[in-house]
Design an enzyme around this catalytic site. Structure first.
Site, PDB file in Angstrom:
ATOM      1  N   ARG A  35       0.719  -1.153   0.125  1.00 48.42           N
ATOM      2  CA  ARG A  35      -0.073  -0.018  -0.028  1.00 48.42           C
ATOM      3  C   ARG A  35       0.973   1.537  -0.049  1.00 48.42           C
ATOM      4  NH1 ARG A  35      -5.261  -0.815   2.128  1.00 48.42           N
ATOM      5  NH2 ARG A  35      -6.208  -2.962   1.088  1.00 48.42           N
ATOM      6  N   ASP A 143     -16.421   8.632   8.824  1.00 47.94           N
ATOM      7  CA  ASP A 143     -15.124   7.748   8.496  1.00 47.94           C
ATOM      8  C   ASP A 143     -13.977   8.644   9.008  1.00 47.94           C
ATOM      9  OD1 ASP A 143     -14.900   5.070   6.709  1.00 47.94           O
ATOM     10  OD2 ASP A 143     -13.196   6.281   6.566  1.00 47.94           O
TER      11      ASP A 143
END
Length: 276
Positions: A35, A143
């Site tokens: 990532r 979020d």
């Protein structure tokens, strides 16, 4: 680029755990490397150690809060789709059909790209039109990732993410793209107006954003260690009305929190009413 060394991985894991509560086990080391690797190359840094130093520094030390947020975005998984775990939506529908409330407030507490929040909005709109729910209902999606929240506000999705949405419901609530937008779907304005989004770190104190009748905290607890899971659930449940419904992912199991909960179905619980 040099491989991600164990000491650097452990330091990255500690930083993320302290900041956002996410717990990376040793098995997650390849995921973290994959990532962050492309981002490190894009920035022209020497390796993972340099990137760790960059996101560890505060603004006064030459660091970048924006780059730390980027790291959070890259390391938090956001795989989701509409009407995921459909049994939960069936349970919500049955609850509303039984109680026929005039008003309702729903919190999607780990809303990611908004699939869950808009799924709820579709369901509540349909229930309102059938006369089983009053017009005074609202949905909040939160979020930690600013990137996914911006995408949620735009409400544009690959059509495959709506594979659990029937054709009639799709027609009522969605606009299909054409030309360059072929294969994409956008929520209709009337649906988008019913949902608001905001950034929130579940590992920090939560201001009074409720109370809510329904809270969904699904498929996010798997990224926390046991003490953090319990603390997050207790924190979130302060915003749920007594008698309200609470949902986690069906694969996440019962959380050892301090707040009393009554099991309703796999991944579904009720917060006991006062005096119960």
């Amino acid at each position: 680029m040099q491989p991600l060394h164990d000491t650097t991985f452990q330091a990255l894991s500690h930083l993320m755990h302290e900041a956002i509560g996410v717990h990376f086990t040793a098995a997650k080391k390849p995921l973290v490397a994959s990532r962050l690797g492309p981002r490190i190359q894009k920035l022209g840094l020497g390796g993972y150690e340099d990137y760790l130093a960059l996101i560890s520094r505060g603004p006064g030390e030459g660091g970048s809060g924006g780059e730390f947020q980027m790291a959070v975005d890259l390391l938090t998984t956001n795989e989701t789709y509409f009407f995921r775990e459909p049994a939960h939506f069936t349970l919500i529908e049955q609850e509303i059909a039984r109680t026929r409330p005039l008003s309702l407030s729903v919190w999607s507490a780990a809303s990611s790209f908004g699939d869950e929040a808009y799924s709820c909005a579709m369901l509540l709109t349909d229930l309102q039109q059938r006369g089983q729910l009053g017009s005074d209902w609202k949905i909040l999606g939160t979020d930690i990732s600013d990137r996914v929240l911006r995408s949620a506000v735009e409400a544009v999705y690959p059509a495959d993410r709506l594979r659990n949405v029937g054709p009639e419901r799709m027609r009522r609530h969605c606009l299909r793209g054409s030309g360059e937008a072929d294969g994409l779907v956008q929520m209709r304005p009337a649906l988008r107006e019913r949902v608001r989004f905001g950034q929130l770190n579940l590992c920090l104190p939560i201001e009074d954003i409720g109370p809510f009748d329904i809270v969904l905290l699904r498929n996010v607890l798997i990224y926390f260690d046991a003490p953090t899971k319990a603390a997050v659930v207790d924190r979130v449940l302060t915003q749920l009305r007594p008698g309200g419904l609470f949902f986690i992912g069906t694969a996440e199991g019962r959380v050892a929190c301090s707040t009393p909960l009554q099991p309703v179905a796999p991944g579904a619980f009720r917060k006991p009413a006062k005096g119960a």
